[in-house]
Design a protein around this motif. Structure first.
Motif, PDB file in Angstrom:
ATOM      1  N   SER A 342     -33.213  -1.924 -56.821  1.00 14.72           N
ATOM      2  CA  SER A 342     -31.878  -2.169 -57.376  1.00 14.72           C
ATOM      3  C   SER A 342     -30.821  -1.236 -56.801  1.00 14.72           C
ATOM      4  N   SER A 343     -31.187   0.007 -56.511  1.00  9.50           N
ATOM      5  CA  SER A 343     -30.193   0.964 -56.016  1.00  9.50           C
ATOM      6  C   SER A 343     -29.660   0.590 -54.630  1.00  9.50           C
ATOM      7  N   PRO A 344     -30.529   0.234 -53.648  1.00 10.06           N
ATOM      8  CA  PRO A 344     -29.982  -0.218 -52.361  1.00 10.06           C
ATOM      9  C   PRO A 344     -29.130  -1.475 -52.490  1.00 10.06           C
ATOM     10  N   VAL A 345     -29.525  -2.394 -53.384  1.00  7.44           N
ATOM     11  CA  VAL A 345     -28.740  -3.609 -53.586  1.00  7.44           C
ATOM     12  C   VAL A 345     -27.362  -3.259 -54.149  1.00  7.44           C
ATOM     13  N   ARG A 346     -27.342  -2.366 -55.124  1.00  8.60           N
ATOM     14  CA  ARG A 346     -26.057  -1.929 -55.697  1.00  8.60           C
ATOM     15  C   ARG A 346     -25.195  -1.255 -54.637  1.00  8.60           C
ATOM     16  N   THR A 347     -25.805  -0.406 -53.822  1.00  9.03           N
ATOM     17  CA  THR A 347     -25.054   0.272 -52.762  1.00  9.03           C
ATOM     18  C   THR A 347     -24.428  -0.746 -51.816  1.00  9.03           C
ATOM     19  N   PHE A 348     -25.196  -1.762 -51.436  1.00  6.13           N
ATOM     20  CA  PHE A 348     -24.684  -2.792 -50.544  1.00  6.13           C
ATOM     21  C   PHE A 348     -23.512  -3.531 -51.182  1.00  6.13           C
ATOM     22  N   VAL A 349     -23.643  -3.920 -52.449  1.00  2.17           N
ATOM     23  CA  VAL A 349     -22.581  -4.665 -53.120  1.00  2.17           C
ATOM     24  C   VAL A 349     -21.314  -3.807 -53.256  1.00  2.17           C
ATOM     25  N   VAL A 350     -21.480  -2.539 -53.569  1.00  2.00           N
ATOM     26  CA  VAL A 350     -20.313  -1.652 -53.685  1.00  2.00           C
ATOM     27  C   VAL A 350     -19.629  -1.496 -52.328  1.00  2.00           C
ATOM     28  N   MET A 351     -20.409  -1.405 -51.248  1.00  2.00           N
ATOM     29  CA  MET A 351     -19.814  -1.301 -49.925  1.00  2.00           C
ATOM     30  C   MET A 351     -19.055  -2.574 -49.546  1.00  2.00           C
ATOM     31  N   MET A 352     -19.542  -3.729 -50.012  1.00  2.00           N
ATOM     32  CA  MET A 352     -18.806  -4.970 -49.781  1.00  2.00           C
ATOM     33  C   MET A 352     -17.480  -4.953 -50.542  1.00  2.00           C
ATOM     34  N   GLY A 353     -17.496  -4.375 -51.747  1.00  2.00           N
ATOM     35  CA  GLY A 353     -16.250  -4.227 -52.492  1.00  2.00           C
ATOM     36  C   GLY A 353     -15.270  -3.318 -51.777  1.00  2.00           C
ATOM     37  N   THR A 355     -15.077  -2.933 -48.608  1.00  2.00           N
ATOM     38  CA  THR A 355     -14.569  -3.680 -47.454  1.00  2.00           C
ATOM     39  C   THR A 355     -13.380  -4.539 -47.855  1.00  2.00           C
ATOM     40  N   VAL A 356     -13.459  -5.187 -49.010  1.00  2.00           N
ATOM     41  CA  VAL A 356     -12.339  -6.002 -49.490  1.00  2.00           C
ATOM     42  C   VAL A 356     -11.140  -5.111 -49.822  1.00  2.00           C
ATOM     43  N   CYS A 357     -11.392  -3.986 -50.477  1.00  2.00           N
ATOM     44  CA  CYS A 357     -10.302  -3.076 -50.857  1.00  2.00           C
ATOM     45  C   CYS A 357      -9.599  -2.485 -49.643  1.00  2.00           C
ATOM     46  N   ALA A 358     -10.298  -2.444 -48.496  1.00  2.00           N
ATOM     47  CA  ALA A 358      -9.682  -1.905 -47.280  1.00  2.00           C
ATOM     48  C   ALA A 358      -8.464  -2.713 -46.851  1.00  2.00           C
ATOM     49  N   LEU A 359      -8.366  -3.942 -47.329  1.00  2.00           N
ATOM     50  CA  LEU A 359      -7.185  -4.758 -47.027  1.00  2.00           C
ATOM     51  C   LEU A 359      -5.909  -4.151 -47.589  1.00  2.00           C
ATOM     52  N   ALA A 360      -6.047  -3.138 -48.455  1.00  2.00           N
ATOM     53  CA  ALA A 360      -4.870  -2.470 -49.017  1.00  2.00           C
ATOM     54  C   ALA A 360      -3.977  -1.898 -47.927  1.00  2.00           C
ATOM     55  N   ILE A 361      -4.558  -1.623 -46.747  1.00  2.00           N
ATOM     56  CA  ILE A 361      -3.767  -1.082 -45.641  1.00  2.00           C
ATOM     57  C   ILE A 361      -2.642  -2.031 -45.244  1.00  2.00           C
ATOM     58  N   LEU A 362      -2.783  -3.319 -45.564  1.00  2.00           N
ATOM     59  CA  LEU A 362      -1.758  -4.306 -45.219  1.00  2.00           C
ATOM     60  C   LEU A 362      -0.602  -4.302 -46.204  1.00  2.00           C
ATOM     61  N   PHE A 363      -0.789  -3.625 -47.353  1.00  2.00           N
ATOM     62  CA  PHE A 363       0.205  -3.730 -48.415  1.00  2.00           C
ATOM     63  C   PHE A 363       0.737  -2.388 -48.920  1.00  2.00           C
ATOM     64  N   CYS A 364       0.104  -1.287 -48.553  1.00  2.00           N
ATOM     65  CA  CYS A 364       0.556   0.002 -49.064  1.00  2.00           C
ATOM     66  C   CYS A 364       0.539   1.042 -47.952  1.00  2.00           C
ATOM     67  N   PRO A 365       1.280   2.146 -48.107  1.00  2.00           N
ATOM     68  CA  PRO A 365       1.281   3.195 -47.081  1.00  2.00           C
ATOM     69  C   PRO A 365      -0.118   3.748 -46.860  1.00  2.00           C
ATOM     70  N   ALA A 366      -0.440   4.011 -45.609  1.00  2.00           N
ATOM     71  CA  ALA A 366      -1.784   4.475 -45.261  1.00  2.00           C
ATOM     72  C   ALA A 366      -2.135   5.779 -45.967  1.00  2.00           C
ATOM     73  N   GLN A 367      -1.144   6.655 -46.196  1.00  2.00           N
ATOM     74  CA  GLN A 367      -1.431   7.956 -46.801  1.00  2.00           C
ATOM     75  C   GLN A 367      -2.073   7.824 -48.173  1.00  2.00           C
ATOM     76  N   LYS A 368      -1.783   6.743 -48.884  1.00  2.00           N
ATOM     77  CA  LYS A 368      -2.366   6.560 -50.215  1.00  2.00           C
ATOM     78  C   LYS A 368      -3.879   6.426 -50.162  1.00  2.00           C
ATOM     79  N   LEU A 369      -4.391   5.980 -49.037  1.00  2.00           N
ATOM     80  CA  LEU A 369      -5.832   5.790 -48.916  1.00  2.00           C
ATOM     81  C   LEU A 369      -6.575   7.096 -48.691  1.00  2.00           C
ATOM     82  N   TRP A 370      -5.824   8.190 -48.484  1.00  2.00           N
ATOM     83  CA  TRP A 370      -6.470   9.491 -48.355  1.00  2.00           C
ATOM     84  C   TRP A 370      -6.855  10.046 -49.713  1.00  2.00           C
ATOM     85  N   LYS A 371      -6.271   9.525 -50.779  1.00  2.00           N
ATOM     86  CA  LYS A 371      -6.584  10.023 -52.107  1.00  2.00           C
ATOM     87  C   LYS A 371      -8.002   9.635 -52.461  1.00  2.00           C
TER      88      LYS A 371
END
Length: 386
Positions: A342-353, A355-371
Motif C-alpha cells: 500500500s505504501s508504494p501505491v500511495r507514493t505513486f498516487v501522491v506523485m501523480m497529484g 504532477t497535476v499541481c505542477a500546472l500551477a506554473i501556468l497560473f501563478c508566479p514561479a516564486q510561490k512554488l518555492w514555499k
C-alpha cells in the motif's frame, strides 16, 4: 473492430507502461551498446564553491566543515557563501569561517537563481562547484567531479545523491524512487547526457554559465542545458553527497516545484522539443512522458465506463482497488505486511497529484512554488535536541 473506449484504454495503458517500464528497459539496451565513457583524469583546476543560503543557521556550520574537509588542494579552492537576505545567524556563522578562507557575499532577497547569479559573477575559479546547505559531501566528492573535465566534451558533471535509510516505510519508498530515477539518469549519462543534475552537488565550466532569470525554479537544469546546447555533455559521476530521507508531504512540495520547472524549461529552451535536442527521444520519454502520466490514468479510468460490460467490471474494479489501497495506506500501522504494497501505491498516487499541481506554473508566479514545509531535521539537530 475495437471501440473508441477500447482504443483509448489500450493507448493509455500502453503509454503508462512505456513511461514507467518500457523506456527504462529500452534505455538499458541502448546503454549497453552505445555507452560513451568519460575520459576522466584528475587535473587540478581552480574551483569556486558556490553555497547559496537563506536562513540556514541550522546547517551552515556543518556544511562549511564538510566543504573544508574535501580532499582537494585548498590553494585551488575559493569558498563563497551567498546569503540571500538571511535574517537569522547565517551571516554571523559564515563570517566566523573567514579565517579558513570562506567569503561571505550578502545579497538582497531574490531567490536561489538571483543568489547564484551574484555568486557566479563574483567567482574566480575555472570550475564552479554548486552545492546546497543541508547535504553532507563525501571527502572525495570534488576531486571526482573535477576529474571529469579532463574530457573536453564534458561541460557539466553531476554527483550522486545518496538518501540515508528511512525510519518509516514512507521514507523508504521515496528512497526507492530515487534509486529508480538514478538508474535512468546514469544510463542517459552513459550514452550522452542527462538533461539535469542534482542541485546539491554539481560542477560546471565557468565559461559556459549564463545569467538565469530571477524566477528560475531549476538552476540545476537551466545552467546545464546552456552547456548542452553548445555541444557539451552533461554527465553523472560517483561523487557522493548525503541527505536525510523526507516524508511524502515534503516530497510532494519538492515534486510540484521540479515538475513545474520542466514546464518552465520547455518555455525557455524550446529547442528541447525539436531536432536541435540530440537527446529528444529521452527527453520526451522521460520528462514529458512523466508530465503526461496522470492524464493517461484519468483517460484509462473514464474510458473503462464505456467498455463492454464484462470488461468494464474488471477494469473498474481493478482501478478502484488500486486507488482504494492508496487511501487505505493512511490508516495502516507501520510494520503491517500489507504496508509493503500500500505504501508504494500511495507514493505513486501522491506523485501523480504533484504532477497535476505542477500546472500551477501556468497560473501563478514561479516564486510561490518555492514555499515548502520545513525541511527535515538533520541527525545533528536530532542529537542536539535529545
Amino acid at each position: 473492430m475495437l471501440s473508441l473506449a477500447e482504443v483509448i484504454l489500450a493507448a493509455s495503458a500502453g503509454f503508462v507502461l512505456y513511461v514507467l517500464f518500457g523506456y527504462p528497459l529500452l534505455l538499458w539496451l541502448v546503454a549497453r551498446k552505445k555507452a560513451r565513457p568519460v575520459a576522466a583524469c584528475l587535473e587540478p583546476r581552480t574551483v569556486t564553491v558556490l553555497l547559496p543560503v537563506y536562513n540556514g543557521e541550522r546547517w551552515i556550520r556543518d556544511k562549511l566543515l564538510s566543504i573544508l574537509n574535501l580532499d582537494y588542494p585548498r590553494r585551488l579552492m575559493e569558498i563563497l557563501v551567498i546569503s540571500d537576505g538571511s535574517t537569522d545567524r547565517t551571516d554571523e556563522i559564515a563570517r566566523s569561517f573567514a579565517v579558513h578562507g570562506v567569503r561571505l557575499l550578502r545579497v538582497e532577497r531574490s531567490g536561489k537563481a538571483g543568489a547564484l547569479n551574484a555568486g557566479i559573477q563574483a567567482a574566480r575559479g575555472e570550475i564552479l562547484f554548486f552545492t546546497d546547505v543541508r547535504q553532507e559531501l563525501a571527502p572525495d566528492c570534488l576531486k571526482i567531479l573535477v576529474a571529469s573535465f579532463a574530457d573536453p566534451q564534458v561541460g557539466v558533471a553531476g554527483g550522486e545523491l545518496m538518501i540515508r535509510g528511512g525510519r518509516t516505510r514512507e521514507e523508504a519508498d521515496i528512497g526507492l524512487y530515487w534509486k529508480y530515477e538514478k538508474q535512468i539518469r546514469l544510463r542517459q549519462s552513459s550514452i550522452d547526457s542527462v538533461l539535469g543534475v542534482s542541485g546539491c552537488c554539481y560542477a560546471m565550466r565557468r565559461s559556459l554559465t549564463v545569467p538565469m532569470p530571477a524566477d528560475t525554479l531549476l538552476d540545476d537544469v537551466y545552467l546545464p542545458l546552456a552547456a548542452f546546447f553548445r555541444g557539451y555533455r552533461i554527465v553523472l559521476t560517483d561523487a557522493r553527497v548525503f541527505d536525510d530521507p523526507t516524508d511524502l508531504k515534503r516530497e510532494f512540495g519538492r515534486k510540484v516545484r521540479t515538475l513545474a520547472g520542466v514546464y518552465q524549461m520547455i518555455r525557455r529552451y524550446p529547442a528541447l522539443l525539436g531536432p536541435g535536442n540530440r537527446m529528444w527521444v529521452h527527453f520526451m520519454s522521460h520528462k514529458v512522458g512523466r508530465l503526461g502520466l496522470p492524464y493517461a490514468l484519468v483517460a484509462a479510468l473514464v474510458s473503462s465506463f464505456w467498455l463492454p460490460p464484462a470488461w468494464a467490471v474488471g477494469a473498474l474494479v481493478g482501478q478502484a482497488a488500486f486507488y482504494a489501497l492508496a487511501g487505505l495506506d493512511f490508516a495502516l500501522p507501520e510494520g503491517l505486511a500489507l504496508k509493503r504494497v500500500s505504501s508504494p501505491v500511495r507514493t505513486f498516487v501522491v506523485m501523480m497529484g504533484a504532477t497535476v499541481c505542477a500546472l500551477a506554473i501556468l497560473f501563478c508566479p514561479a516564486q510561490k512554488l518555492w514555499k515548502s514545509p520545513e525541511p527535515p531535521e538533520t541527525p545533528q539537530v536530532r542529537r542536539a535536541a535529545a
